[in-house]
Scaffold this motif. Structure first.
Motif, PDB file in Angstrom:
ATOM      1  N   MET A   1      59.354  93.213 -26.943  1.00 16.63           N
ATOM      2  CA  MET A   1      58.326  94.105 -26.430  1.00 16.63           C
ATOM      3  C   MET A   1      57.645  93.469 -25.237  1.00 16.63           C
ATOM      4  O   MET A   1      57.556  92.241 -25.138  1.00 16.63           O
ATOM      5  CB  MET A   1      57.341  94.429 -27.562  1.00 16.63           C
ATOM      6  CG  MET A   1      55.986  93.790 -27.492  1.00 16.63           C
ATOM      7  SD  MET A   1      54.873  94.242 -28.839  1.00 16.63           S
ATOM      8  CE  MET A   1      53.546  94.949 -27.904  1.00 16.63           C
ATOM      9  N   LYS A   2      57.150  94.301 -24.338  1.00 16.99           N
ATOM     10  CA  LYS A   2      56.405  93.805 -23.189  1.00 16.99           C
ATOM     11  C   LYS A   2      54.919  93.928 -23.480  1.00 16.99           C
ATOM     12  O   LYS A   2      54.438  94.997 -23.857  1.00 16.99           O
ATOM     13  CB  LYS A   2      56.764  94.597 -21.937  1.00 16.99           C
ATOM     14  CG  LYS A   2      56.188  94.008 -20.650  1.00 16.99           C
ATOM     15  CD  LYS A   2      56.831  94.623 -19.427  1.00 16.99           C
ATOM     16  CE  LYS A   2      56.354  93.947 -18.151  1.00 16.99           C
ATOM     17  NZ  LYS A   2      57.061  94.448 -16.956  1.00 16.99           N
ATOM     18  N   PHE A   3      54.180  92.817 -23.323  1.00 15.93           N
ATOM     19  CA  PHE A   3      52.764  92.827 -23.634  1.00 15.93           C
ATOM     20  C   PHE A   3      51.955  93.378 -22.465  1.00 15.93           C
ATOM     21  O   PHE A   3      52.354  93.285 -21.296  1.00 15.93           O
ATOM     22  CB  PHE A   3      52.288  91.425 -23.997  1.00 15.93           C
ATOM     23  CG  PHE A   3      52.818  90.951 -25.320  1.00 15.93           C
ATOM     24  CD1 PHE A   3      52.359  91.502 -26.509  1.00 15.93           C
ATOM     25  CD2 PHE A   3      53.790  89.959 -25.375  1.00 15.93           C
ATOM     26  CE1 PHE A   3      52.837  91.071 -27.735  1.00 15.93           C
ATOM     27  CE2 PHE A   3      54.278  89.518 -26.595  1.00 15.93           C
ATOM     28  CZ  PHE A   3      53.799  90.084 -27.777  1.00 15.93           C
ATOM     29  N   SER A  14      57.798 101.461 -21.822  1.00 19.70           N
ATOM     30  CA  SER A  14      58.550 102.030 -22.938  1.00 19.70           C
ATOM     31  C   SER A  14      58.461 101.041 -24.092  1.00 19.70           C
ATOM     32  O   SER A  14      59.322 100.183 -24.260  1.00 19.70           O
ATOM     33  CB  SER A  14      60.010 102.285 -22.537  1.00 19.70           C
ATOM     34  OG  SER A  14      60.719 102.863 -23.615  1.00 19.70           O
ATOM     35  N   ALA A  15      57.373 101.152 -24.873  1.00 22.59           N
ATOM     36  CA  ALA A  15      57.131 100.170 -25.930  1.00 22.59           C
ATOM     37  C   ALA A  15      56.140 100.745 -26.942  1.00 22.59           C
ATOM     38  O   ALA A  15      55.543 101.799 -26.718  1.00 22.59           O
ATOM     39  CB  ALA A  15      56.580  98.874 -25.329  1.00 22.59           C
ATOM     40  N   VAL A  16      55.974 100.009 -28.025  1.00 24.40           N
ATOM     41  CA  VAL A  16      55.058 100.421 -29.097  1.00 24.40           C
ATOM     42  C   VAL A  16      53.729  99.690 -28.944  1.00 24.40           C
ATOM     43  O   VAL A  16      53.701  98.470 -28.745  1.00 24.40           O
ATOM     44  CB  VAL A  16      55.663 100.117 -30.481  1.00 24.40           C
ATOM     45  CG1 VAL A  16      54.659 100.444 -31.594  1.00 24.40           C
ATOM     46  CG2 VAL A  16      56.955 100.902 -30.684  1.00 24.40           C
ATOM     47  N   TYR A  17      52.616 100.438 -29.045  1.00 31.91           N
ATOM     48  CA  TYR A  17      51.280  99.852 -28.989  1.00 31.91           C
ATOM     49  C   TYR A  17      50.389 100.501 -30.042  1.00 31.91           C
ATOM     50  O   TYR A  17      50.692 101.586 -30.557  1.00 31.91           O
ATOM     51  CB  TYR A  17      50.662 100.032 -27.593  1.00 31.91           C
ATOM     52  CG  TYR A  17      51.437  99.325 -26.521  1.00 31.91           C
ATOM     53  CD1 TYR A  17      51.366  97.940 -26.384  1.00 31.91           C
ATOM     54  CD2 TYR A  17      52.289 100.029 -25.678  1.00 31.91           C
ATOM     55  CE1 TYR A  17      52.112  97.279 -25.428  1.00 31.91           C
ATOM     56  CE2 TYR A  17      53.042  99.376 -24.714  1.00 31.91           C
ATOM     57  CZ  TYR A  17      52.949  98.000 -24.596  1.00 31.91           C
ATOM     58  OH  TYR A  17      53.699  97.342 -23.658  1.00 31.91           O
ATOM     59  N   LEU A  18      49.297  99.828 -30.337  1.00 30.58           N
ATOM     60  CA  LEU A  18      48.286 100.396 -31.208  1.00 30.58           C
ATOM     61  C   LEU A  18      47.393 101.321 -30.394  1.00 30.58           C
ATOM     62  O   LEU A  18      46.913 100.945 -29.329  1.00 30.58           O
ATOM     63  CB  LEU A  18      47.437  99.279 -31.832  1.00 30.58           C
ATOM     64  CG  LEU A  18      46.233  99.723 -32.673  1.00 30.58           C
ATOM     65  CD1 LEU A  18      46.696 100.423 -33.947  1.00 30.58           C
ATOM     66  CD2 LEU A  18      45.354  98.526 -33.023  1.00 30.58           C
ATOM     67  N   LEU A  63      44.184 104.599 -34.129  1.00 29.66           N
ATOM     68  CA  LEU A  63      44.683 103.576 -35.062  1.00 29.66           C
ATOM     69  C   LEU A  63      46.109 103.825 -35.529  1.00 29.66           C
ATOM     70  O   LEU A  63      46.599 103.114 -36.400  1.00 29.66           O
ATOM     71  CB  LEU A  63      43.749 103.397 -36.263  1.00 29.66           C
ATOM     72  CG  LEU A  63      42.325 102.975 -35.926  1.00 29.66           C
ATOM     73  CD1 LEU A  63      41.530 102.732 -37.200  1.00 29.66           C
ATOM     74  CD2 LEU A  63      42.315 101.740 -35.048  1.00 29.66           C
ATOM     75  N   ASP A  64      46.796 104.807 -34.941  1.00 25.69           N
ATOM     76  CA  ASP A  64      48.231 104.933 -35.156  1.00 25.69           C
ATOM     77  C   ASP A  64      48.963 103.959 -34.238  1.00 25.69           C
ATOM     78  O   ASP A  64      48.472 103.629 -33.152  1.00 25.69           O
ATOM     79  CB  ASP A  64      48.710 106.348 -34.840  1.00 25.69           C
ATOM     80  CG  ASP A  64      48.377 107.350 -35.931  1.00 25.69           C
ATOM     81  OD1 ASP A  64      48.165 106.919 -37.078  1.00 25.69           O
ATOM     82  OD2 ASP A  64      48.329 108.564 -35.628  1.00 25.69           O
ATOM     83  N   TYR A  65      50.131 103.520 -34.678  1.00 25.91           N
ATOM     84  CA  TYR A  65      51.028 102.773 -33.802  1.00 25.91           C
ATOM     85  C   TYR A  65      51.951 103.798 -33.146  1.00 25.91           C
ATOM     86  O   TYR A  65      52.567 104.625 -33.836  1.00 25.91           O
ATOM     87  CB  TYR A  65      51.829 101.735 -34.592  1.00 25.91           C
ATOM     88  CG  TYR A  65      50.980 100.582 -35.045  1.00 25.91           C
ATOM     89  CD1 TYR A  65      50.817  99.456 -34.248  1.00 25.91           C
ATOM     90  CD2 TYR A  65      50.321 100.614 -36.282  1.00 25.91           C
ATOM     91  CE1 TYR A  65      50.025  98.392 -34.658  1.00 25.91           C
ATOM     92  CE2 TYR A  65      49.532  99.553 -36.698  1.00 25.91           C
ATOM     93  CZ  TYR A  65      49.390  98.449 -35.881  1.00 25.91           C
ATOM     94  OH  TYR A  65      48.600  97.398 -36.288  1.00 25.91           O
ATOM     95  N   ILE A  66      52.013 103.763 -31.809  1.00 27.73           N
ATOM     96  CA  ILE A  66      52.734 104.803 -31.085  1.00 27.73           C
ATOM     97  C   ILE A  66      53.705 104.191 -30.071  1.00 27.73           C
ATOM     98  O   ILE A  66      53.417 103.176 -29.455  1.00 27.73           O
ATOM     99  CB  ILE A  66      51.766 105.758 -30.352  1.00 27.73           C
ATOM    100  CG1 ILE A  66      50.818 104.993 -29.423  1.00 27.73           C
ATOM    101  CG2 ILE A  66      50.966 106.577 -31.374  1.00 27.73           C
ATOM    102  CD1 ILE A  66      49.884 105.894 -28.595  1.00 27.73           C
ATOM    103  N   GLU A  67      54.838 104.837 -29.930  1.00 26.31           N
ATOM    104  CA  GLU A  67      55.780 104.475 -28.868  1.00 26.31           C
ATOM    105  C   GLU A  67      55.404 105.275 -27.628  1.00 26.31           C
ATOM    106  O   GLU A  67      55.320 106.502 -27.679  1.00 26.31           O
ATOM    107  CB  GLU A  67      57.215 104.778 -29.278  1.00 26.31           C
ATOM    108  CG  GLU A  67      58.232 104.348 -28.213  1.00 26.31           C
ATOM    109  CD  GLU A  67      59.662 104.629 -28.630  1.00 26.31           C
ATOM    110  OE1 GLU A  67      60.567 103.959 -28.094  1.00 26.31           O
ATOM    111  OE2 GLU A  67      59.873 105.526 -29.465  1.00 26.31           O
TER     112      GLU A  67
END
Length: 313
Positions: A1-3, A14-18, A63-67
């Motif tokens: 993942m890219k921070f 194109s990544a998952v974040y809170l 507070l969902d984790y989303i792509e």
């Protein structure tokens, strides 16, 4: 993942974040859009969903984790992401530890340092009080070690309250050596306890948001109340000492306009106010510089009421 900290203007996302925050809004032209704040352990990123009814925008909430798919743009010298597609993620698609901002210092190391300061306090009543908080109250200790020092302004990460408390205490230690008139035991106890109310004012991560009690009372009043609660369990604790310590807590923001119910009337209260303000302001500037995408002038900052610049090295 890219921070988040690694992004620059023009990058594709194109990544998952809170999803730390989500709020509906309206443009000046009356068009609906969504404000979103994305979070990972390196920081937060403002996001905009300009077409929330698009087929690519799935249902999600705070507070969902989303792509997220989109593009990094810049607005008023700050990066934000123009979000084109969103999908709520399921457990197993993300590692929660990647999404909580944490102190650069280890919590265990910092807490040992704090306890060493507690051990250096010679006044028996103040020492009992400190032991009551930092050695005996397991629920308080757990919250204190995990809490941030603020929602967004400074030290807004896991361990931030502990890190800020230690920094303020170290500054107060210096003041005591430079100005021997200061009552070291009172000042250091006040430094260690000045923000304990934040363990009740703010919820723990991932929420890190104001509680109902925090909104109604604030951490300054709550901290004074916590001192009173603990003192009532220490038989014989001098009333005058409780009053002086509470005064330091109640006046540590220095001015009424900054939320202090009282202005400093003791020299120790003045010293605590200076130490707290110094650490907060320098941490704010540090986080500003660490998040800067370029050298030189960084634009106007409302907290400093000035255009700010990165030092040329």
């Amino acid at each position: 993942m890219k921070f988040i900290k690694e992004y620059k203007e023009g990058d594709r996302v194109s990544a998952v974040y809170l999803c730390k925050h989500k709020q509906s809004a309206m443009t000046k032209n009356g068009k609906a859009y969504e404000n979103v704040i994305l979070q990972d352990k390196t920081g937060t990123l403002d996001g905009k969903i300009w077409d929330p009814n698009s087929m690519g925008i799935g249902d999600f909430d705070t507070l969902d984790y989303i792509e997220v798919c989109g593009e990094i743009t810049s607005f008023q010298n700050a990066l934000q992401v123009n979000i084109k597609r969103v999908r709520r993620c399921q457990e197993g698609e993300y590692e929660p530890a990647d999404y909580l901002p944490v102190s650069k210092r280890g919590v265990e190391e910092m807490y040992r340092e704090l306890l060493a300061v507690v051990d250096s306090v010679k006044n028996e009543w103040l020492r009992k009080l400190l032991d009551g908080f930092f050695r005996e109250d397991e629920a308080f200790i757990r919250a204190f070690r995990q809490s941030s020092a603020a929602k967004t302004v400074h030290h807004g990460f896991v361990g931030g309250l502990l890190e800020h408390t230690l920094s303020v205490t170290r500054l107060c230690e210096y003041y005591c050596s430079a100005y021997p008139i200061l009552n070291r035991d009172l000042l250091l106890t006040a430094a260690l306890c000045h923000d304990i109310g934040k363990t009740r004012e703010l919820s723990l991560f991932p929420e890190n948001d104001y509680t109902d009690e925090g909104q109604l009372l604030g951490h300054i009043v709550m901290g004074s109340e916590m001192i009173g609660e603990k003192v009532r369990g220490i038989e014989g604790f001098p009333g005058w000492l409780e009053g002086e310590l509470k005064h330091c807590i109640l006046s540590h923001h220095g001015e009424y306009e900054f939320g202090s119910p009282k202005k400093p009337a003791l020299i120790e209260a003045v010293a605590l106010n200076f130490a707290d303000n110094t650490d907060a302001k320098l941490q704010i500037f540090t986080e500003l510089l660490e998040g800067a995408q370029s050298d030189g002038w960084l634009g106007f900052n409302r907290l400093f009421e000035s255009n700010v610049k990165k030092t040329r090295v």
